[in-house]
Design a protein around this motif. Structure first.
Motif, PDB file in Angstrom:
ATOM      1  N   MET A  84       4.797   4.588   7.708  1.00  0.00           N
ATOM      2  CA  MET A  84       5.160   5.590   6.692  1.00  0.00           C
ATOM      3  C   MET A  84       6.647   5.504   6.341  1.00  0.00           C
ATOM      4  SD  MET A  84       5.320   9.659   7.263  1.00  0.00           S
ATOM      5  CE  MET A  84       6.820   9.424   8.227  1.00  0.00           C
ATOM      6  N   LEU A  85       7.495   5.435   7.377  1.00  0.00           N
ATOM      7  CA  LEU A  85       8.943   5.377   7.116  1.00  0.00           C
ATOM      8  C   LEU A  85       9.305   4.142   6.312  1.00  0.00           C
ATOM      9  CD1 LEU A  85      10.344   6.580  10.563  1.00  0.00           C
ATOM     10  CD2 LEU A  85      10.535   7.770   8.369  1.00  0.00           C
TER      11      LEU A  85
ATOM     12  N   ARG B  58       6.274   4.902  -1.431  1.00  0.00           N
ATOM     13  CA  ARG B  58       6.333   6.339  -1.130  1.00  0.00           C
ATOM     14  C   ARG B  58       7.781   6.836  -1.172  1.00  0.00           C
ATOM     15  NH1 ARG B  58       6.935  10.007   3.962  1.00  0.00           N
ATOM     16  NH2 ARG B  58       8.676   8.589   4.304  1.00  0.00           N
TER      17      ARG B  58
ATOM     18  N   GLU C 174      12.778  21.695   3.365  1.00  0.00           N
ATOM     19  CA  GLU C 174      11.777  20.650   3.600  1.00  0.00           C
ATOM     20  C   GLU C 174      10.850  21.106   4.712  1.00  0.00           C
ATOM     21  OE1 GLU C 174      10.891  16.057   4.872  1.00  0.00           O
ATOM     22  OE2 GLU C 174      12.734  16.975   5.571  1.00  0.00           O
ATOM     23  N   ILE C 175       9.551  20.927   4.512  1.00  0.00           N
ATOM     24  CA  ILE C 175       8.588  21.181   5.596  1.00  0.00           C
ATOM     25  C   ILE C 175       8.182  19.832   6.175  1.00  0.00           C
ATOM     26  CG2 ILE C 175       6.270  22.010   6.153  1.00  0.00           C
ATOM     27  CD1 ILE C 175       6.597  24.228   4.159  1.00  0.00           C
ATOM     28  N   GLY C 176       8.460  19.638   7.456  1.00  0.00           N
ATOM     29  CA  GLY C 176       8.042  18.414   8.137  1.00  0.00           C
ATOM     30  C   GLY C 176       9.129  17.356   8.135  1.00  0.00           C
ATOM     31  N   THR C 177      10.149  17.521   8.997  1.00  0.00           N
ATOM     32  CA  THR C 177      11.330  16.640   8.992  1.00  0.00           C
ATOM     33  C   THR C 177      11.016  15.204   9.387  1.00  0.00           C
ATOM     34  OG1 THR C 177      12.495  18.577   9.859  1.00  0.00           O
ATOM     35  CG2 THR C 177      13.708  16.495   9.821  1.00  0.00           C
TER      36      THR C 177
ATOM     37  N   LEU D 183      13.631  12.359   4.268  1.00  0.00           N
ATOM     38  CA  LEU D 183      13.645  13.053   2.976  1.00  0.00           C
ATOM     39  C   LEU D 183      14.762  14.096   2.931  1.00  0.00           C
ATOM     40  CD1 LEU D 183       9.822  13.535   2.218  1.00  0.00           C
ATOM     41  CD2 LEU D 183      11.289  11.564   1.777  1.00  0.00           C
TER      42      LEU D 183
ATOM     43  N   GLU E 172      10.782  21.197  11.604  1.00  0.00           N
ATOM     44  CA  GLU E 172       9.920  20.234  12.301  1.00  0.00           C
ATOM     45  C   GLU E 172       9.267  20.956  13.469  1.00  0.00           C
ATOM     46  OE1 GLU E 172       8.689  16.944  12.055  1.00  0.00           O
ATOM     47  OE2 GLU E 172       7.655  17.783  13.789  1.00  0.00           O
ATOM     48  N   ALA E 173       7.930  20.910  13.487  1.00  0.00           N
ATOM     49  CA  ALA E 173       7.172  21.676  14.484  1.00  0.00           C
ATOM     50  C   ALA E 173       7.276  21.094  15.887  1.00  0.00           C
ATOM     51  CB  ALA E 173       5.703  21.739  14.060  1.00  0.00           C
TER      52      ALA E 173
ATOM     53  N   HIS F 133       7.554  25.307  13.509  1.00  0.00           N
ATOM     54  CA  HIS F 133       6.539  25.193  12.460  1.00  0.00           C
ATOM     55  C   HIS F 133       6.986  26.066  11.297  1.00  0.00           C
ATOM     56  CE1 HIS F 133       2.641  25.465  10.445  1.00  0.00           C
ATOM     57  NE2 HIS F 133       2.379  24.325  11.059  1.00  0.00           N
ATOM     58  N   SER F 134       6.718  25.618  10.082  1.00  0.00           N
ATOM     59  CA  SER F 134       7.227  26.356   8.914  1.00  0.00           C
ATOM     60  C   SER F 134       6.755  27.806   8.909  1.00  0.00           C
ATOM     61  CB  SER F 134       6.785  25.659   7.625  1.00  0.00           C
ATOM     62  OG  SER F 134       5.377  25.598   7.540  1.00  0.00           O
TER      63      SER F 134
ATOM     64  N   GLU G 134       6.242  16.181   2.711  1.00  0.00           N
ATOM     65  CA  GLU G 134       5.350  15.029   2.788  1.00  0.00           C
ATOM     66  C   GLU G 134       4.593  15.209   4.091  1.00  0.00           C
ATOM     67  OE1 GLU G 134       3.330  12.737   3.729  1.00  0.00           O
ATOM     68  OE2 GLU G 134       4.648  10.985   4.024  1.00  0.00           O
ATOM     69  N   THR G 135       3.638  16.117   4.030  1.00  0.00           N
ATOM     70  CA  THR G 135       2.784  16.370   5.191  1.00  0.00           C
ATOM     71  C   THR G 135       1.335  16.157   4.739  1.00  0.00           C
ATOM     72  OG1 THR G 135       2.929  18.721   4.634  1.00  0.00           O
ATOM     73  CG2 THR G 135       4.344  17.956   6.402  1.00  0.00           C
TER      74      THR G 135
ATOM     75  N   GLU H 292      -3.144  17.859   7.744  1.00  0.00           N
ATOM     76  CA  GLU H 292      -1.946  18.411   8.399  1.00  0.00           C
ATOM     77  C   GLU H 292      -1.719  19.872   8.028  1.00  0.00           C
ATOM     78  OE1 GLU H 292       1.721  16.235   9.094  1.00  0.00           O
ATOM     79  OE2 GLU H 292       0.781  14.406   8.386  1.00  0.00           O
TER      80      GLU H 292
HETATM   81  C1  LIG Z   1       4.065  12.799   7.723  1.00  0.00           C
HETATM   82  S1  LIG Z   1       5.510  13.177   8.683  1.00  0.00           S
HETATM   83  C2  LIG Z   1       6.737  13.103   7.419  1.00  0.00           C
HETATM   84  C3  LIG Z   1       8.141  13.046   7.936  1.00  0.00           C
HETATM   85  C4  LIG Z   1       9.236  12.986   6.883  1.00  0.00           C
HETATM   86  N1  LIG Z   1       9.187  14.127   5.991  1.00  0.00           N
HETATM   87  C5  LIG Z   1       9.157  11.728   6.044  1.00  0.00           C
HETATM   88  O1  LIG Z   1       8.606  11.800   4.936  1.00  0.00           O
HETATM   89  O2  LIG Z   1       9.603  10.656   6.465  1.00  0.00           O
HETATM   90  C6  LIG Z   1       5.237  14.897   8.882  1.00  0.00           C
HETATM   91  C7  LIG Z   1       6.050  15.585   9.975  1.00  0.00           C
HETATM   92  O3  LIG Z   1       5.966  16.974   9.675  1.00  0.00           O
HETATM   93  C8  LIG Z   1       5.687  17.743  10.824  1.00  0.00           C
HETATM   94  N2  LIG Z   1       4.952  18.918  10.298  1.00  0.00           N
HETATM   95  C9  LIG Z   1       3.735  18.927   9.677  1.00  0.00           C
HETATM   96  N3  LIG Z   1       3.451  20.165   9.221  1.00  0.00           N
HETATM   97  C10 LIG Z   1       4.513  20.953   9.545  1.00  0.00           C
HETATM   98  C11 LIG Z   1       4.823  22.331   9.324  1.00  0.00           C
HETATM   99  N4  LIG Z   1       3.988  23.124   8.632  1.00  0.00           N
HETATM  100  N5  LIG Z   1       5.986  22.810   9.814  1.00  0.00           N
HETATM  101  C12 LIG Z   1       6.849  22.002  10.481  1.00  0.00           C
HETATM  102  N6  LIG Z   1       6.604  20.690  10.725  1.00  0.00           N
HETATM  103  C13 LIG Z   1       5.468  20.160  10.250  1.00  0.00           C
HETATM  104  C14 LIG Z   1       4.915  16.800  11.736  1.00  0.00           C
HETATM  105  O4  LIG Z   1       5.128  17.142  13.090  1.00  0.00           O
HETATM  106  C15 LIG Z   1       5.523  15.440  11.388  1.00  0.00           C
HETATM  107  O5  LIG Z   1       6.604  15.126  12.233  1.00  0.00           O
END
Ligand SMILES: C[S@@+](CC[C@H](N)C(=O)[O-])C[C@H]1O[C@@H](n2cnc3c(N)ncnc32)[C@H](O)[C@@H]1O
Length: 449
Positions: A169-170, A175, A194-197, A202, A218-219, A246-247, A266-267, A275
């Motif tokens: 993914m990275l 993407r 941002e949700i999901g660090t 990003l 980041e959860a 978690h958000s 990007e979750t 997710e």
């Molecule tokens: C698919 S990765 C994307 C990481 C980064 N945003 C990127 O695009 O490179 C999703 C990350 O978001 C975290 N995550 C998913 N839902 C979340 C939420 N609602 N709150 C906090 N973290 C969340 C997951 O633990 C995971 O590390």
């Protein structure tokens, strides 16, 4: 077992030493005989009980070893190794909670020994206590950095929180480019959530593009801590705050100073919803975003087409193989198959259609579904509906992992919703499917003609 019999020489008589020598030479019967003599004299003899327990353990008799090791640790003079060996026996017998307690006692008594920490880490991993497992294994490695068992165990724990796909993914440049293009246009001067660090990619794109402030949550605690140090190393610590939550646990006024003008997330999973993005976006609209917030992406769709092709059939069903009829085994075939279709010789038997669309600017997402008509454009065996995702990052930028399309090589695999039986289809007819979601997953079923 992470330790051997302790040489508590000061407490040992000649019989103790003899028993120990027999044990170390693998002469277990003779070691047991010496121990029995010692235990007949004093049933609470800690060293003799410990050694007797080890003799049974080494012979594969953990149940028989247990009472001896329990008696060995009952005396106030029990060694760290006795607790450690009791931990090993208990864990072999499946009593993980007691094994964890035994290892903790071993660690208290001998904090410089990395083995009980390693074994404790393994048990915490089995129990699903990831943070505790990481803590124990990191402590083991801080004592002995080259302890190969602890190195491997730590990486196994990491792989449960950072799955393999995270690296693909990275490195998914299509993407990344799509997100960055939308981020650049939207964020200058704005307050971003941002949700999901993840690794912070990003969030750093947003900071680099001129966001006034970026709050990124980041959860997973271990990932959040690593992201914070990556952000600092890249020079963005003054503009990016990593919230290790978690958000849905974030409170404005406590975790972030004010509601955000922009939400980036990007979750998405390969079927978009795994997710739990929908509840997270609903919560963000209600509690974390301004009224007219911009969402990146603003919409996400599950797209699909009817799929055929011999190679696809080979992945989805069994028929005559080596002259044998295996077709009844198809009963067990899953209704959904996750498969990267790039590189597979498939046949698209219909045009692309939008199966489900989620407008993320909406504040509520109800479960539900609808009928979708798929005009057949080819003739042959149709196995089901292939699905991919399309993200509308903003008005101008879309990302899709359509198999064979420009997003080719996407880290997101595709999904095939498999029909119960392959259908023979002809160009000109129309198949009808029902596409539905329950907020957590998507399903696509064939409707009767
Ligand atoms: C698919 S990765 C994307 C990481 C980064 N945003 C990127 O695009 O490179 C999703 C990350 O978001 C975290 N995550 C998913 N839902 C979340 C939420 N609602 N709150 C906090 N973290 C969340 C997951 O633990 C995971 O590390």
């Amino acid at each position: 077992m992470g330790g051997e019999y302790a040489d508590a020489a000061a407490r040992m008589s000649a019989e103790h030493l003899r028993a120990k020598q027999f044990y170390e030479a693998g002469r277990f019967d003779e070691a047991a005989r010496e121990c029995r003599t010692l235990l007949a004299r004093d049933p609470h003899d800690s060293e003799a009980n410990h050694l007797m327990g080890l003799v049974f353990y080494r012979q594969g008799q953990s149940q028989a070893a247990l009472p001896f090791l329990q008696r060995a640790v009952a005396s106030g003079r029990a060694s760290a190794r006795a607790f450690s060996n009791l931990g090993a026996v208990l864990s072999e017998l499946g009593d993980l909670d007691q094994a964890i307690s035994a290892y903790h006692r071993a660690i208290d008594l001998d904090p410089a020994n990395p083995w009980p920490l390693n074994n404790l880490g393994v048990l915490y991993r089995t129990r699903g206590k990831t943070d505790a497992a990481i803590d124990a294994l990191r402590r083991a490695l801080s004592i002995k950095p080259d302890l190969a068992d602890a190195q491997v165990n730590l990486r196994l724990v990491y792989s449960t929180i950072v799955p393999q796909w995270h690296f693909a993914m990275l490195n998914d440049s299509a993407r990344n480019d799509a997100y960055e293009a939308a981020i650049r246009r939207a964020v200058p001067g704005k307050r971003v959530l941002e949700i999901g660090t993840g690794a912070g990619l990003l969030a750093m794109m947003a900071a680099r593009a001129g966001a006034a402030i970026v709050d990124s949550c980041e959860a997973v605690g271990v990932i959040a801590r690593e992201a914070a140090s990556i952000v600092a190393r890249n020079g963005f610590a003054d503009r990016i705050k990593i919230i290790p939550k978690h958000s849905t646990g974030i409170v404005v006024g406590r975790d972030m100073a004010a509601r955000a003008d922009i939400l980036i997330t990007e979750t998405f999973s390969s079927n978009l919803l795994d997710e739990a993005i929908l509840p997270a976006v609903e919560h963000a609209h209600r509690h974390l975003l301004t009224d007219r917030a911009t969402l990146i992406p603003r919409a996400a769709s599950a797209m699909g087409f009817l799929i055929g092709g011999e190679a696809v059939g080979g992945m989805l069903s069994a028929g005559r193989i080596k002259g044998f009829d295996l077709s009844s085994f198809n009963e067990f075939a899953p209704p959904r198959l996750v498969v990267p279709l790039d590189g597979v010789a498939f046949a698209a038997l219909s045009p692309d259609v939008e199966l489900l669309r989620f407008d993320l600017t909406e504040t509520e997402f109800r479960m539900g579904g609808h009928e979708v008509a798929l005009p057949v454009t080819g003739t042959g065996l149709c196995y089901g509906v292939a699905q991919w995702i399309r993200l509308d990052l903003d008005d101008a930028v879309q990302y899709s992992n359509r198999p064979g399309g420009p997003g080719g090589g996407s880290h997101w695999p595709n999904i095939i919703y498999r029909f119960p039986m392959p259908l023979i289809v002809s160009a000109g007819e129309t198949l009808r499917v029902f596409a539905r979601h329950d907020r957590a997953e998507i399903n696509v079923n064939l409707l009767a003609p």
